[in-house]
Motif scaffolding. Structure first.
Motif, short mmCIF file in Angstrom:
data_model
loop_
_atom_site.label_atom_id
_atom_site.label_comp_id
_atom_site.label_asym_id
_atom_site.label_seq_id
_atom_site.Cartn_x
_atom_site.Cartn_y
_atom_site.Cartn_z
N LEU A 86 30.19 12.22 -65.57
CA LEU A 86 30.99 12.85 -64.53
C LEU A 86 30.53 12.40 -63.14
CD1 LEU A 86 31.29 16.50 -65.91
CD2 LEU A 86 33.12 14.78 -65.74
N CYS A 87 29.22 12.32 -62.94
CA CYS A 87 28.70 11.89 -61.64
C CYS A 87 29.05 10.43 -61.37
CB CYS A 87 27.19 12.09 -61.59
SG CYS A 87 26.68 13.82 -61.51
N THR A 88 28.99 9.60 -62.40
CA THR A 88 29.34 8.19 -62.24
C THR A 88 30.81 8.04 -61.89
OG1 THR A 88 27.63 7.54 -63.85
CG2 THR A 88 29.39 5.95 -63.39
N ALA A 89 31.68 8.80 -62.55
CA ALA A 89 33.12 8.76 -62.25
C ALA A 89 33.37 9.19 -60.80
CB ALA A 89 33.87 9.67 -63.22
N VAL B 251 32.35 6.27 -58.52
CA VAL B 251 33.32 5.17 -58.58
C VAL B 251 34.57 5.51 -57.78
CG1 VAL B 251 34.85 3.88 -60.12
CG2 VAL B 251 32.47 4.26 -60.78
N TRP B 252 34.95 6.78 -57.81
CA TRP B 252 36.13 7.24 -57.07
C TRP B 252 35.88 7.22 -55.56
CZ3 TRP B 252 36.71 12.73 -55.32
CH2 TRP B 252 37.94 12.95 -54.67
N LYS B 253 34.65 7.51 -55.13
CA LYS B 253 34.38 7.71 -53.72
C LYS B 253 33.96 6.44 -52.97
CE LYS B 253 33.99 11.20 -51.76
NZ LYS B 253 34.92 11.99 -50.90
N ILE B 254 33.31 5.48 -53.65
CA ILE B 254 32.68 4.40 -52.89
C ILE B 254 33.37 3.05 -53.14
CG2 ILE B 254 30.45 5.58 -52.99
CD1 ILE B 254 29.53 3.46 -55.01
N ASP B 255 33.12 2.15 -52.21
CA ASP B 255 33.54 0.75 -52.32
C ASP B 255 32.28 -0.04 -52.69
OD1 ASP B 255 34.04 -1.95 -51.81
OD2 ASP B 255 35.47 -1.52 -50.21
N LEU B 256 32.23 -0.55 -53.90
CA LEU B 256 31.01 -1.19 -54.39
C LEU B 256 30.61 -2.41 -53.56
CD1 LEU B 256 31.52 -0.97 -58.26
CD2 LEU B 256 29.92 0.33 -56.85
N SER B 257 31.59 -3.18 -53.12
CA SER B 257 31.27 -4.39 -52.36
C SER B 257 30.66 -4.03 -51.00
CB SER B 257 32.51 -5.26 -52.17
OG SER B 257 33.50 -4.56 -51.44
N ARG B 258 31.23 -3.03 -50.33
CA ARG B 258 30.68 -2.61 -49.03
C ARG B 258 29.31 -1.99 -49.19
NH1 ARG B 258 31.06 1.91 -45.41
NH2 ARG B 258 30.75 1.19 -43.26
N THR B 259 29.14 -1.20 -50.25
CA THR B 259 27.84 -0.59 -50.51
C THR B 259 26.78 -1.66 -50.77
OG1 THR B 259 28.90 1.37 -51.47
CG2 THR B 259 26.58 1.02 -51.97
N ARG C 124 21.63 12.11 -58.47
CA ARG C 124 21.05 12.01 -57.13
C ARG C 124 22.06 11.40 -56.14
NH1 ARG C 124 16.88 9.46 -58.58
NH2 ARG C 124 18.21 7.70 -59.04
N GLU C 125 22.65 10.29 -56.53
CA GLU C 125 23.58 9.60 -55.62
C GLU C 125 24.82 10.44 -55.34
OE1 GLU C 125 20.73 6.83 -57.18
OE2 GLU C 125 22.10 8.17 -58.23
#
Length: 326
Positions: free
Chosen positions: A19-22, A25-33, A270-271
């Motif tokens: 659930l936390c991983t989902a 994934v919904w909230k962040i932009d992996l490339s920008r992060t 945590r994240e």
């Protein structure tokens, strides 16, 4: 029964982590992060690592004093070593609880016949750490009033404060002991009576050392206050513009979140907490996630000395001549 508990823990861990991983994934932009992390300020990062590593010495010293009170003498250097090894174990065992189990096991083996006192010292240290964390949360509450919209989190901290007070009464009050005895049949049925009794007696015995408890609590409060700055430095490293003030609201809750038993070293939990909390303060999700991930890397730094010690210990055992050699 034990198999069912393990299965339940595994399922809970998978569900919570999933659930936390989902959510992430919904909230962040992996490339920008990834870009934020790749260009993180190394100076701030190393400052955070230094704070976390150096704080181990006063924490080991407070543990030494708790052991001394029960007649168990040990060197500060060995206790520091045990702390670092416990941090290493905590990377694969369930959160901080796994590290505590390692400390209890290693120290009890070093002092045969004192397992209950050793367990009591470690669990009391953890309880005092939680109490100091909540006291720090009270400071954070005052600092947050009228400045930050984190009301829901403050209610959670309030609930933990009440729970801690109830636990303190249960552990140290003689009047509560008859009520606790009523739990013996249940604990006996699930094979927990002996370890729970030993740990309780080990903690309860410290009620005669009020001055020591106050001193340990005060030292823990000071250490936790400095450790919060490591979180702030992790945020500064990826460009979060906040002052240390809001981290004194966030930090105590983070330390409690990391105790959640249904996760592997707090991964994703945590994240998600960072994204949720810092998001409420106007920090975008990518920087919030990067802060949480970088703080995770900082805590990984705590496991490096323990890993080196274990590797050296194994190497020495491998190189040591066999008594039958030659």
């Amino acid at each position: 029964m034990r198999m069912n508990r393990r299965l339940l823990r595994l399922v809970a861990t998978l569900v919570i982590t999933g659930l936390c991983t989902a959510y992430l994934v919904w909230k962040i932009d992996l490339s920008r992060t990834g870009h934020l992390l790749a260009h993180a300020n190394v100076g701030y990062f190393l400052g955070a690592v230094a704070i976390m590593v150096l704080s181990v010495w006063p924490m080991a010293w407070r543990w030494q004093k708790l052991l001394d009170a029960r007649g168990i003498r040990d060197r500060l250097t060995w206790l520091v070593r045990t702390y670092f090894v416990a941090y290493t174990a905590g990377q694969i065992l369930p959160t901080a609880v796994g590290g505590d189990a390692v400390r209890i096991y290693e120290t009890a083996r070093r002092h045969p016949g004192h397992g209950g006192q050793v367990a009591g010292s470690v669990l009391l240290e953890r309880a005092l750490g939680g109490a100091a964390t909540l006291a720090l949360a009270g400071v954070g509450f005052v600092l947050a009033l009228g400045r930050y919209d984190v009301g829901a989190y403050l209610w959670i901290e309030g609930a933990f404060v009440i729970a801690t007070l109830v636990l303190a009464v249960a552990l140290f009050s003689r009047r509560v002991r008859p009520l606790l005895r009523k739990t013996q049949p249940l604990l006996r049925r699930i094979w927990l009576e002996r370890p729970v009794r030993a740990a309780y007696e080990g903690i309860h015995s410290y009620r005669e050392h009020a001055g020591l408890l106050v001193g340990v609590f005060s030292l823990t409060l000071a250490v936790q206050s400095v450790r919060v700055l490591a979180i702030w430095l992790a945020g500064k490293a990826v460009g979060v513009p906040l002052s240390p003030r809001p981290y004194y609201v966030m930090g105590p809750l983070l330390f409690l979140v990391l105790l959640v038993p249904f996760s592997v070293n707090g991964i994703a939990v945590r994240e998600s907490f960072f994204v949720s909390f810092l998001g409420g303060l106007g920090v975008d999700a990518d920087k919030a996630f990067a802060t949480g991930f970088l703080f995770f890397v900082v805590t990984l730094g705590l496991s490096v000395p323990g890993a080196v010690l274990l590797a050296w210990q194994s190497l020495r055992g491998f190189l040591k001549p066999s008594p039958h050699h030659g």
